[in-house]
Design an enzyme around this catalytic site. Structure first.
Site, mmCIF file in Angstrom:
data_model
loop_
_atom_site.group_PDB
_atom_site.id
_atom_site.type_symbol
_atom_site.label_atom_id
_atom_site.label_comp_id
_atom_site.label_asym_id
_atom_site.label_seq_id
_atom_site.Cartn_x
_atom_site.Cartn_y
_atom_site.Cartn_z
ATOM 1 N N ASN A 118 -4.414 39.981 37.342
ATOM 2 C CA ASN A 118 -4.212 38.378 37.210
ATOM 3 C C ASN A 118 -4.404 37.997 38.482
ATOM 4 O OD1 ASN A 118 -3.166 36.510 35.802
ATOM 5 N ND2 ASN A 118 -0.788 36.289 36.858
ATOM 6 N N ARG A 119 -5.362 38.767 39.548
ATOM 7 C CA ARG A 119 -5.613 38.128 40.686
ATOM 8 C C ARG A 119 -7.283 38.143 41.053
ATOM 9 N NH1 ARG A 119 -0.916 38.045 40.071
ATOM 10 N NH2 ARG A 119 0.674 38.330 41.494
ATOM 11 N N GLU B 22 7.092 35.337 31.104
ATOM 12 C CA GLU B 22 8.025 36.816 31.249
ATOM 13 C C GLU B 22 8.886 37.020 30.132
ATOM 14 O OE1 GLU B 22 7.175 38.393 34.102
ATOM 15 O OE2 GLU B 22 5.948 37.264 35.253
ATOM 16 N N HIS C 276 -0.559 43.580 33.139
ATOM 17 C CA HIS C 276 -0.125 44.563 34.232
ATOM 18 C C HIS C 276 0.037 46.006 33.307
ATOM 19 C CE1 HIS C 276 0.749 40.838 36.605
ATOM 20 N NE2 HIS C 276 -0.560 41.534 37.299
ATOM 21 N N GLY C 277 -0.291 47.241 33.866
ATOM 22 C CA GLY C 277 -0.109 48.391 33.118
ATOM 23 C C GLY C 277 1.335 48.999 32.908
ATOM 24 N N ASP C 278 2.164 48.609 33.932
ATOM 25 C CA ASP C 278 3.511 48.895 33.866
ATOM 26 C C ASP C 278 4.467 47.808 33.263
ATOM 27 O OD1 ASP C 278 3.404 47.294 35.902
ATOM 28 O OD2 ASP C 278 4.548 48.308 37.359
ATOM 29 N N GLU C 279 3.964 46.915 32.692
ATOM 30 C CA GLU C 279 4.438 45.979 31.752
ATOM 31 C C GLU C 279 4.103 45.714 30.275
ATOM 32 O OE1 GLU C 279 3.926 42.294 33.756
ATOM 33 O OE2 GLU C 279 4.292 42.880 35.819
ATOM 34 N N HIS D 298 4.173 39.069 30.024
ATOM 35 C CA HIS D 298 4.464 40.020 30.992
ATOM 36 C C HIS D 298 5.993 40.339 31.189
ATOM 37 C CE1 HIS D 298 0.922 38.600 33.561
ATOM 38 N NE2 HIS D 298 0.804 37.817 32.520
ATOM 39 N N TYR E 17 6.405 30.978 42.968
ATOM 40 C CA TYR E 17 5.607 31.554 44.385
ATOM 41 C C TYR E 17 4.094 31.177 44.064
ATOM 42 C CZ TYR E 17 5.121 35.790 41.889
ATOM 43 O OH TYR E 17 4.687 36.868 41.220
#
Length: 489
Positions: free
Chosen positions: A181-182, A303, A120-123, A221, A281
């Site tokens: 990631n989807r 994470e 993810h670009g913002d991670e 992440h 989730y």
């Protein structure tokens, strides 16, 4: 940083426009229990959010800096590395990858591990830590036992940034506004089945895993502090614990990471610092489950920082918190598990046989080129390894899972009416692999082995008899030799 988390929790439609079939772009944050200041009536425009991230990006490597850092690393450590691109992003940025090994680029009967950062670009923490990991291994090779173990026994592949466009745009998704990631095929629902509609970054990963037979993997992440393992989704879309066939092994791997971390295992939100993805989730189209289902690659979703985009001044601390976890996870694939090769008894050729464990509904395959296999298992159990190959008689062996075990299977061809049904191996709890050596030895070799033992035994008996005869002869000579005269007192 708090404002960043708030923005994601509010899930502004102006920034995240995803179809319902892919899940919300902010869902992993939103359901993690970190909705800071959620009760306050606060809003931030997309422009303000990007400006904030631009300030936070100071001190992080830009895509240009990352490109240079990777090439500089290879020039400095060319004896244990190679660099290559697995493809390009939507905007044409090369997806540079580092391979670290004492034999980079060579096929060996060794396990392969991959790290993927910046999904993810913002991670962006992962892309920084992965360069630090590469440099640490180079600096400590031959002087640190763990670094030497990894370089000499594993082919480690590092992709610092899967989503360089998202990083440059300061957003989670790629340049087409898709959550990577989807974007993978899903086991429960017909998501992303059309290859032509997949993102170029996703295609690059899929082709990469087709080309290299990875034993294990981890993607990095941010936004939480936990080691996540499969399954990530459920068939009924309900939030609940939903384990895969190798649930115990995955829990072991996740605990190996969290337990080596400075404080991940101390989490009050996630017991032991680990979680089943579907219990946290459910998501669908994720990379983690796809790796396990389609390629026998045991992938974790890690994470590694509570903050998605922490201040760059925190990076040295985050590196120290995660360093041993990253090293131990990679080293774990050679310190534990069942390893070996499968060859034919008639020609000695490698066989890409199927490897299963009795009682676990999951199969991995030996590699096509060298027929090596690397089956990860949870310690504390005895396993029956079953090897099958069409046209050959199956073999099995009992293995103690508490330590790394190497077993090379030699399969005999099945001729005519030869049974290809595996007979009971007598595997039971407490049996050890060393007691099974004759079981998977081909008949001609077994006969030679027995003959060799008989010859050695005969030789030892003959040697002992000769020694006994020499001893008896010496005693007889002593009895018949003149006795010394006793001195007069």
């Amino acid at each position: 940083m708090i404002l960043s988390l708030l923005f994601l929790s509010l899930n502004l439609s102006s920034l995240f426009r995803l179809s319902a079939s892919r899940g919300s772009a902010a869902d992993r944050f939103y359901r993690s229990g970190r909705q800071l200041l959620a009760g306050e009536n606060f809003r931030m425009t997309e422009e303000q959010y990007i400006q904030m991230l631009d300030k936070l990006a100071q001190g992080y490597m830009s895509n240009f800096d990352l490109d240079k850092a990777i090439k500089d690393f290879h020039r400095r450590c060319s004896n244990i590395s190679r660099i290559y691109s697995i493809g390009k992003s939507v905007l044409g940025v090369p997806l540079w990858t580092i391979e670290i090994s004492n034999m980079p680029g060579k096929k060996e009967a060794e396990p392969a591990f991959k790290f993927i950062g910046n999904v993810h670009g913002d991670e962006p923490v992962g892309r920084e830590l992965l360069l630090l990991l590469a440099n640490w291994l180079c600096d400590n090779y031959k002087s640190d036992p763990l670094a030497t173990l990894i370089v000499d026994n594993v082919h480690l592949h590092i992709l610092p940034s899967m989503n360089p466009d998202g990083f440059a745009l300061r957003r989670r998704n790629n340049a087409n506004n898709i959550d990577l990631n989807r974007d993978f095929p899903d086991q429960f629902f017909p998501l992303n089945d059309d290859m032509d509609l997949r993102q170029p970054e996703t295609k690059a990963i899929m082709n990469w895993v087709d080309d290299i037979e990875f034993t294990a993997s981890a993607s990095l992440h941010g936004g939480a502090l936990v080691a996540n393992y499969p399954w990530d989704g459920t068939e009924d879309k309900k939030r609940k614990y939903y384990g895969c066939p190798d649930d115990e092994t995955y829990k072991f791997l996740a605990t190996l990471y969290s337990g080596s971390h400075y404080n991940m295992s101390k989490s009050t939100e996630f017991p032991q610092g680990i979680t089943n993805g579907a219990l946290w989730y459910p998501i669908y189209g994720g990379m983690q489950d796809w790796n396990y289902i389609h390629h026998g690659c045991f992938e974790l979703t890690l994470e590694i920082s509570d903050n998605k985009w922490p201040n760059a001044s925190e990076l040295p601390t985050l590196w120290e918190y995660n360093r041993m976890s990253m090293l131990n996870l990679v080293a774990g694939i050679v310190k534990t598990g069942i390893h070996g090769r499968v060859i034919s008894s008639d020609e000695g050729k490698p066989l890409p046989a199927s490897i299963t464990l009795r009682g676990i509904n999951y199969t991995i395959a030996a590699s096509k080129s060298l027929a090596d296999y690397h089956r990860l298992v949870a310690p504390g159990q005895t396993y029956e390894v079953i090897v099958t190959m069409p046209g050959y008689k199956p073999k099995s062996a009992c293995v103690d899972g508490d330590r790394a075990v190497t077993i090379d299977f030699v399969l005999e061809p099945a001729h005519g009416n030869d049974s290809q049904v595996l007979e009971g191996s007598g595997c039971y709890i407490g049996s050890k692999s060393r007691f099974q050596v004759m079981e998977y030895m081909p008949e001609p070799q077994l006969q030679l082995y027995v003959l060799l033992i008989i010859l050695i035994s005969a030789f030892l008996c003959l040697a002992m008899r000769k020694k006994s005869l020499r001893s008896n002869h010496h005693m007889v000579n002593q009895r018949h030799s003149p006795q010394p005269k006793r001195a007069a007192v």
